[in-house]
Design a protein around this motif. Structure first.
Motif: not given
Length: 384
Positions: A371, A360-361, A180, A363-368
């Motif tokens: 959660e 995108f990776a 990451r 953004w997706w990592g921060r989103r996870k």
């Protein structure tokens, strides 16, 4: 900090809006960077051994090529030392695009090529129009390019270090870290280095994509003069005079041949498409680029040269603004800097293609992460 957060939101949503298009344009741009080198290495029909003989005039080469493509109208005939002569057939209505390669000394037909089936031609149509009708695809690509330029500017703002401690992290990728962190560094660090090249690729793309942008660039570079749209000067059929049996395009070719031999490069003679068309010639001393081409126009009856006021006339008469417009394509593909420039453009396009993926990776990592942290906060509230 509020401004930085706002810029981050703008950068994110612009990325969502244009990510796939930037990925596509970056990959196709990479593939097109070395087009000419690949073609010359894989297509031997481009070359003809030099002979100590006179080359056939353009009317003769056209006559031979016409027999290969009956019903088609020739557009131009070209000559270059050590290369096959090319007779190009191009039309919008009906639509076709062919090139006939001939030996300029003997007239032997080397190859008849349907350019609409050529790999790089197909790739260019995707890069320019997304394989859609030009009136549909071109505005989409131009708009995506504009968004890409805005993303480069917002990306620079986000890249700017908050303090001295963070400054070192902005210039190098920490390859030994977790994936990451490596992905984050690749997006920020490689994006920063690429920006200084990609901004020129993007701006030159906007010049090709938007008339308002190209006119604005010309106006600024010329000190307030307006860009004159390209036009083809006309011949005057009323001035028709009797000549020898030699066709007008051959007489113009002979007129330009001595200059071509002195300058070198390539010589192209256009075929007049009707009774009022002029005969255009182009001598390009450097066939690796286009901007230094010397374009001349002649009345097909009197053979007198016709001056023009647009950017693509005599090179010696081109202003700074004219030369900037002429350089646009060569800058866009990196050819202005030779093989080094093309290599730089190749890697800039490659990195540009990677940015939507690494972005995108991130953004997706921060989103996870959000959660996974949310249930923890909920559990703590229940315990309390």
């Amino acid at each position: 900090m509020k401004i930085r957060k706002l810029v981050g939101k703008v950068h994110l949503w612009l990325g969502f809006a244009s990510g796939l298009l930037v990925l596509f344009l970056g990959i196709t741009g990479c593939m097109l960077a070395y087009q000419r080198e690949i073609e010359y290495a894989t297509q031997p029909y481009h070359f003809v051994a030099h002979q100590n003989e006179e080359k056939l005039p353009p009317s003769k080469l056209r006559e031979i090529a016409d027999a290969q493509l009956p019903g088609k109208m020739a557009h131009s005939v070209s000559y270059e030392q050590g290369k096959a002569s090319k007779v190009v057939y191009f039309s919008f209505e009906p639509e076709y695009y062919f090139t006939v390669f001939l030996n300029p000394y003997t007239g032997d037909v080397i190859k008849v090529k349907d350019m609409d089936k050529d790999f790089f031609r197909i790739l260019i149509m995707g890069h320019y129009y997304l394989w859609l009708p030009p009136e549909v695809g071109q505005p989409i690509v131009a708009s995506g390019t504009l968004v890409f330029v805005l993303m480069l500017l917002t990306g620079l703002i986000l890249w700017w270090p908050k303090n001295k401690a963070a400054r070192k992290q902005r210039f190098s990728v920490k390859w030994g870290a977790r994936w990451r962190r490596v992905n984050y560094d690749m997006h920020n660090v490689l994006g920063f280095y690429m920006t200084w090249v990609a901004i020129f690729i993007g701006l030159t793309g906007l010049i090709m994509g938007f008339q308002w942008f190209s006119k604005s660039v010309y106006w600024a570079a010329s000190g307030g003069e307006s860009l004159v749209e390209f036009y083809e000067p006309h011949s005057d059929p009323a001035q028709q005079v009797s000549h020898t049996d030699m066709p007008a395009m051959d007489r113009v070719w002979l007129k330009m041949l001595e200059e071509h031999q002195q300058v070198g490069g390539s010589l192209e003679v256009h075929v007049p498409h009707d009774d009022e068309a002029s005969i255009e010639t182009a001598i390009n001393p450097d066939t690796d680029t286009y901007w230094r081409g010397d374009y001349r126009y002649f009345d097909q009856y009197t053979l007198e040269e016709i001056p023009v006021t647009h950017s693509f006339g005599r090179f010696s008469e081109a202003s700074l603004a004219d030369k900037i417009i002429r350089m646009n394509y060569d800058i866009h593909v990196g050819a202005i800097g030779g093989i080094v420039g093309k290599t730089i453009a190749f890697f800039a396009s490659l990195i540009a293609a990677s940015l939507p993926v690494t972005g995108f990776a991130i953004w997706w990592g921060r989103r996870k992460n959000k959660e996974t942290k949310k249930p923890e906060r909920v559990r703590k509230l229940k315990v309390n």
